[in-house]
Design a protein around this motif. Structure first.
Motif, PDB file in Angstrom:
ATOM      1  N   SER A  97      -3.457   5.644 -10.103  1.00 49.37           N
ATOM      2  CA  SER A  97      -4.386   6.760 -10.176  1.00 49.37           C
ATOM      3  C   SER A  97      -5.473   6.545  -9.139  1.00 49.37           C
ATOM      4  CB  SER A  97      -5.003   6.850 -11.565  1.00 49.37           C
ATOM      5  OG  SER A  97      -6.017   7.807 -11.572  1.00 49.37           O
ATOM      6  N   ALA A  98      -6.056   7.662  -8.772  1.00 53.51           N
ATOM      7  CA  ALA A  98      -7.194   7.529  -7.881  1.00 53.51           C
ATOM      8  C   ALA A  98      -8.410   7.055  -8.659  1.00 53.51           C
ATOM      9  CB  ALA A  98      -7.484   8.869  -7.219  1.00 53.51           C
ATOM     10  N   GLU A 119      -1.191  21.879  -1.759  1.00 52.12           N
ATOM     11  CA  GLU A 119      -1.599  21.491  -3.115  1.00 52.12           C
ATOM     12  C   GLU A 119      -3.103  21.519  -3.276  1.00 52.12           C
ATOM     13  OE1 GLU A 119       0.393  20.603  -5.767  1.00 52.12           O
ATOM     14  OE2 GLU A 119       1.998  21.420  -4.507  1.00 52.12           O
ATOM     15  N   MET A 170      -8.509  13.754  -5.357  1.00 52.53           N
ATOM     16  CA  MET A 170      -8.927  12.461  -4.831  1.00 52.53           C
ATOM     17  C   MET A 170      -7.707  11.598  -4.538  1.00 52.53           C
ATOM     18  SD  MET A 170     -12.002  10.274  -6.332  1.00 52.53           S
ATOM     19  CE  MET A 170     -11.277   9.236  -7.531  1.00 52.53           C
ATOM     20  N   GLY A 171      -6.773  11.638  -5.476  1.00 49.17           N
ATOM     21  CA  GLY A 171      -5.577  10.826  -5.284  1.00 49.17           C
ATOM     22  C   GLY A 171      -4.801  11.252  -4.060  1.00 49.17           C
ATOM     23  N   SER A 172      -4.609  12.532  -3.921  1.00 47.54           N
ATOM     24  CA  SER A 172      -3.798  12.958  -2.786  1.00 47.54           C
ATOM     25  C   SER A 172      -4.564  12.794  -1.485  1.00 47.54           C
ATOM     26  CB  SER A 172      -3.330  14.404  -2.983  1.00 47.54           C
ATOM     27  OG  SER A 172      -4.418  15.237  -3.255  1.00 47.54           O
ATOM     28  N   SER A 173      -5.854  13.010  -1.542  1.00 44.22           N
ATOM     29  CA  SER A 173      -6.633  12.853  -0.317  1.00 44.22           C
ATOM     30  C   SER A 173      -6.615  11.409   0.149  1.00 44.22           C
ATOM     31  CB  SER A 173      -8.074  13.282  -0.556  1.00 44.22           C
ATOM     32  OG  SER A 173      -8.137  14.626  -0.949  1.00 44.22           O
ATOM     33  N   MET A 214       3.100  15.319  -3.122  1.00 49.73           N
ATOM     34  CA  MET A 214       2.834  14.594  -1.895  1.00 49.73           C
ATOM     35  C   MET A 214       2.846  13.085  -2.131  1.00 49.73           C
ATOM     36  SD  MET A 214      -0.538  14.534   0.305  1.00 49.73           S
ATOM     37  CE  MET A 214      -1.000  13.092  -0.611  1.00 49.73           C
ATOM     38  N   THR A 215       2.213  12.706  -3.200  1.00 42.66           N
ATOM     39  CA  THR A 215       2.225  11.280  -3.520  1.00 42.66           C
ATOM     40  C   THR A 215       3.649  10.800  -3.762  1.00 42.66           C
ATOM     41  OG1 THR A 215       0.085  11.563  -4.581  1.00 42.66           O
ATOM     42  CG2 THR A 215       1.291   9.538  -5.053  1.00 42.66           C
ATOM     43  N   ASN A 237      -9.757  14.528  -9.761  1.00 39.85           N
ATOM     44  CA  ASN A 237      -9.073  13.243  -9.667  1.00 39.85           C
ATOM     45  C   ASN A 237      -7.765  13.368  -8.885  1.00 39.85           C
ATOM     46  OD1 ASN A 237      -9.746  10.598 -10.959  1.00 39.85           O
ATOM     47  ND2 ASN A 237      -7.533  10.702 -11.247  1.00 39.85           N
ATOM     48  N   GLN A 238      -7.105  14.447  -9.145  1.00 39.25           N
ATOM     49  CA  GLN A 238      -5.857  14.646  -8.435  1.00 39.25           C
ATOM     50  C   GLN A 238      -6.098  14.851  -6.944  1.00 39.25           C
ATOM     51  OE1 GLN A 238      -3.444  17.641 -10.184  1.00 39.25           O
ATOM     52  NE2 GLN A 238      -1.730  17.280  -8.800  1.00 39.25           N
ATOM     53  N   TYR A 291      -2.764  10.916 -14.702  1.00 39.51           N
ATOM     54  CA  TYR A 291      -3.029  12.283 -15.150  1.00 39.51           C
ATOM     55  C   TYR A 291      -1.878  13.176 -14.752  1.00 39.51           C
ATOM     56  CZ  TYR A 291      -7.714  10.464 -15.650  1.00 39.51           C
ATOM     57  OH  TYR A 291      -8.797   9.717 -15.997  1.00 39.51           O
ATOM     58  N   LYS A 320      -5.006   4.588  -6.220  1.00 40.37           N
ATOM     59  CA  LYS A 320      -4.558   5.332  -5.050  1.00 40.37           C
ATOM     60  C   LYS A 320      -5.620   5.240  -3.968  1.00 40.37           C
ATOM     61  CE  LYS A 320      -1.688   8.661  -7.460  1.00 40.37           C
ATOM     62  NZ  LYS A 320      -1.528  10.088  -7.828  1.00 40.37           N
ATOM     63  N   ASP A 338       1.936  14.978  -8.484  1.00 43.15           N
ATOM     64  CA  ASP A 338       1.564  15.298  -7.118  1.00 43.15           C
ATOM     65  C   ASP A 338       2.755  15.040  -6.193  1.00 43.15           C
ATOM     66  OD1 ASP A 338       0.458  15.743  -4.735  1.00 43.15           O
ATOM     67  OD2 ASP A 338      -0.954  14.076  -4.785  1.00 43.15           O
TER      68      ASP A 338
END
Lengths: 664, 156
Positions: free
Chosen positions: A121-122, B55, B86-89, A52-53, B83-84, A96, A143, A50
């Protein structure tokens, strides 16, 4: 921890100034005054698909004054890590990722470079977190990652080293010292109890760890050994565990386990080394309790007995197994899987011994002979650089060679395994004695210093090349054995003292003497402390060497030394920078050049697991990775070479105070 | 006058932010994000948020196409996507989007197609709302920066 604390507190500021000056001396002074706390300059690799992360964490890391490298693909990250071994202190990885599962990356990193890996990870469900831990993650951030968390990740770097020291105690005396230091350092994190426990433990584990190291060297260190590496995946480990359980821990011998596992390509040696590790883990689990129950009063006597016990099957371990809940065991196993790299590195020493080594009954030791010829060539390569750039470099190396490791190793190899044990024992004794000394005179630092000098001198007399363990022990033995409890409690004091010494490092004799006199374990500690006083080169060399031998422990010493050392450090850095061209890899580094001195040096210490890192740090990451890798591998051999050559120059350098260097 | 305009815009911005916080659309992570913005990266927040929208739009598209697949639903893959997201949000502090993601993921865990669809719709709704509000926010911010920028030369 004491050292770290110091660093973070007042001394750090001084370090910064020093670094700044250093750079200026180097020629290109980039002054971006970054507040120099220890974690500043930590080299972090962030892997997340990601973007952005990545961006957010990068920005946060910059705020923390870390040197960040970001990577959006796990495979690329893995390649980067392999290429630039020793150029990162910690890895932050998403779980992931499309190209490669974060767990997979984690496994690879754990096995190959033994870096602390933090998963993020979220997905904060227990199952996910547990999975991460089982695969060897040292932390699991849910996260969103917050700056506060990021600010604290350096602890894993420290802790990792500390743990490594524990594991490697057996193999290297250095580790013990380091551990003690670490224990002091860790005051923040770990309770004193833990420190004490570990100190006690050290003697027990040595032999077994050495064996493990030998076995593992082959597997993990591709450079040293050409044997196929055995990756103890979770599944494989499970098989192993079930086989052991089936046999019963006390009756589990590598051969039978191998038969039960029935895995093609797996050799008895692989199993044997893994078994050793496994036992160590069990021990570690039960270690605290054991310590509490009965702590050996005298280091030597207890150590021997324990060592012997370890060598065979560990009754203690068995007891431990009973005590330990299966879950913990699983976690430990995971740790085993994750950490093998550490052991292997530590084993480097053992590997050297290996060639002469006759396979012991335990079978753990299959020595992977490191071609001696190889080493010289490597050395030659390495040296030219250092020499050219820095006059001091030779001296530094010289300082390093005196280390007893080589000598002890040689003796070990000749005598076989028994001798090794003895060495270890002696080393332990020495260490203990030293500790005792420190402990006894904690109040009188001056006295301690004098003692230290004496010791070092006596040690110096001995030829740097080969120091007979018995001799060293004799000199050291003057000090009476201290009780374990004292040792543990004292450790902190001792550490402080060391740091003080380092600051006072002006005494050349200390540095030199310490290395030779003390065996491997001693080295680690000494190296770290000595380094400050000694020339920067020597420090780096020591670090690297020790690191190779004992990854973690050395690093600590170096770190501690740093605050005081900073002036000297600057010298080192300059030469390196001149000699070596910038690293292509770390762009971040380039940015940071202004405070490279700080960041690089300190982080490198932490990076210490690998020899390369210190060098690279000093050079500000300009040294090509390949060269680093070579240097790392070669280091063990280097000692021999260097010792003979360098011996003399060291003294000359020392006389000058760090300040003098500075002014120069 | 211009200075006053900037001040007013600043107030507007804060009001909007407070509103979003009150509604739970954003959480304190967004403030962290703002704190990361400094002279070295003056547009950090908007850059990050733009990446996020870019994204997450992709993710939402993927999720929808996965859910529309009548043959067999790849819940695992959906779970990873969710999940992704969720992570970025959560990384930008999009609290409500994140909460819907949690529900979505639970639905994928249970192989609950209806739940997934419902969650996806909520997700799209929340996502649009967030996007609108954040755009509004950035617009005000831009105006404010402009106004503030104009004021400087006048004073000097």
């Amino acid at each position: 921890m004491a050292a770290l604390q110091r660093v973070t507190q007042s001394s750090m500021t001084t370090c910064v100034s020093n670094y700044g000056t250093c750079k200026g001396g180097g020629g290109a002074a980039i002054e971006k005054a970054v507040p120099d706390q220890f974690p500043a300059g930590l080299r972090v690799l962030v892997v997340d698909d990601d973007i952005m992360t990545l961006k957010i964490i990068e920005q946060m890391s910059l705020k923390c004054h870390y040197r960040v490298t970001t990577c959006s693909e796990a495979i690329v990250a893995l390649n980067l890590l392999r290429e630039k071994k020793g150029c990162f202190d910690v890895v932050l990885s998403d779980v992931y990722m499309p190209d490669m599962d974060g767990y997979k990356l984690l496994e690879h990193v754990g096995l190959e470079m033994d870096l602390p890996v933090i998963m993020m990870s979220a997905d904060g469900r227990t199952s996910a977190v547990m999975k991460g831990i089982r695969h060897g993650a040292c932390d699991y951030l849910i996260k969103p990652v917050r700056e506060e968390e990021l600010r604290n990740i350096w602890q894993h770097v420290v802790r990792k080293m500390w743990n490594e020291n524990k594991e490697h105690e057996n193999s290297g005396s250095v580790e013990d010292n380091d551990r003690n230091k670490q224990g002091n350092d860790d005051t923040e994190y770990a309770s004193s109890v833990i420190d004490a426990a570990e100190v006690v433990k050290v003697p027990k584990k040595r032999i077994s760890s050495k064996e493990d190291d030998d076995g593992e060297l082959e597997n993990e260190d591709p450079s040293t050994s050409k044997k196929p590496r055995v990756v103890w995946s979770v599944e494989l480990h499970q098989q192993f565990v079930s086989a052991v359980n089936q046999l019963g821990l006390d009756k589990a011998v590598p051969k039978r386990i191998l038969e039960l596992m029935n895995v093609p390509g797996l050799t008895r040696e692989n199993v044997a080394s893994h078994l050793q590790k496994f036992r160590l883990y069990l021990k570690r689990i039960s270690g605290v309790a054991q310590q509490q129950n009965g702590i050996p009063n005298t280091a030597s006597g207890s150590t021997e007995s324990r060592l012997g016990g370890l060598g065979r099957l560990d009754i203690q371990a068995l007891a431990a197994t009973g005590q330990v809940p299966p879950q913990t065991l699983a976690v430990l196993h995971a740790e085993l899987l994750g950490r093998p790299a550490m052991d292997q590195t530590a084993l480097l020493q053992s590997s050297i011994q290996g060639p002469k080594h006759s396979p012991a009954e335990h079978a753990v030791a299959y020595c992977q002979p490191q071609p001696l010829v190889k080493c010289p060539s490597n050395i030659a390569k390495n040296f030219p650089q250092s020499i050219l750039t820095v006059d001091d470099a030779p001296s530094g190396y010289g300082a390093w060679p005196p280390s007893d490791t080589i000598g002890s190793m040689g003796s070990n190899g000749n005598h076989g395994r028994v001798s090794v044990q003895n060495n270890n024992m002696l080393m332990d004794v020495l260490q203990h004695q030293q500790r005792q000394q420190f402990q006894q005179t904690p109040q009188h630092k001056l006295q301690q210093q004098s003692l230290m000098h004496d010791q070092s001198r006596s040690i110096n007399v001995q030829p740097s090349c080969l120091v007979a363990p018995s001799q060293t022990s004799g000199t050291f033995q003057v000090n009476g054995p201290a009780s374990v409890n004292q040792n543990s409690s004292l450790t902190r004091n001792a550490l402080t003292d060391y740091s003080l010494f380092a600051s006072q490092s002006s005494h050349p004799s200390l540095n030199i003497a310490q290395f030779p006199g003390e065996d491997t374990k001693a080295k680690g500690v000494l190296c770290g402390y000595v380094a400050p006083g000694s020339i920067s080169h020597s420090v780096s060399a020591n670090n690297s060497n020790t690191q190779q031998l004992h990854k973690s422990s050395l690093a600590f010493g170096a770190v501690r030394a740093w605050p005081t050392l900073s002036p000297t450090v600057s010298d080192i850095q300059v030469p390196y920078g001149v000699s070596k061209s910038g690293d292509p890899i770390d762009q971040v580094h380039v940015r940071n050049l202004g405070f490279v001195g700080q960041g690089s040096s300190i982080p490198s210490r932490f990076a210490a697991h690998e020899i390369e890192s210190p060098v690279s740090d000093l050079s500000q990451g300009k040294i090509p990775l390949d060269s680093n890798g070579n240097s790392v591998k070669q280091e063990p051999s280097m000692d021999f070479m260097d010792n003979s050559k360098v011996g003399a120059p060291i003294l000359q350098r020392y006389p000058s105070d760090p300040m003098n260097v500075f002014t120069e | 006058m211009l200075g006053l305009g900037a001040d007013r815009l600043w107030a507007d911005m804060n009001r909007l932010l407070a509103f979003l916080f009150h509604q739970g659309v954003l959480d304190e992570q967004f403030l962290q994000l703002q704190q990361l913005q400094d002279e070295s990266s003056p547009n950090f927040v908007s850059e990050v948020v733009n990446i996020y929208f870019h994204e997450s739009e992709k993710l939402l598209r993927n999720l929808r196409s996965l859910l529309m697949d009548r043959e067999l639903l790849d819940y695992k893959k959906m779970g990873i996507h969710v999940n992704q997201l969720m992570g970025s949000s959560s990384s930008i502090g999009a609290n409500r989007v994140r909460n819907v993601c949690v529900a979505f993921r639970a639905a994928t865990d249970q192989n609950n197609r209806a739940g997934c669809l419902r969650a996806l719709e909520m997700l799209e709704h929340e996502y649009c709302y967030l996007k609108n509000k954040l755009h509004e926010l950035f617009q005000i911010e831009q105006e404010r920066a402009l106004a503030a920028g104009v004021r400087y030369p006048l004073q000097n």
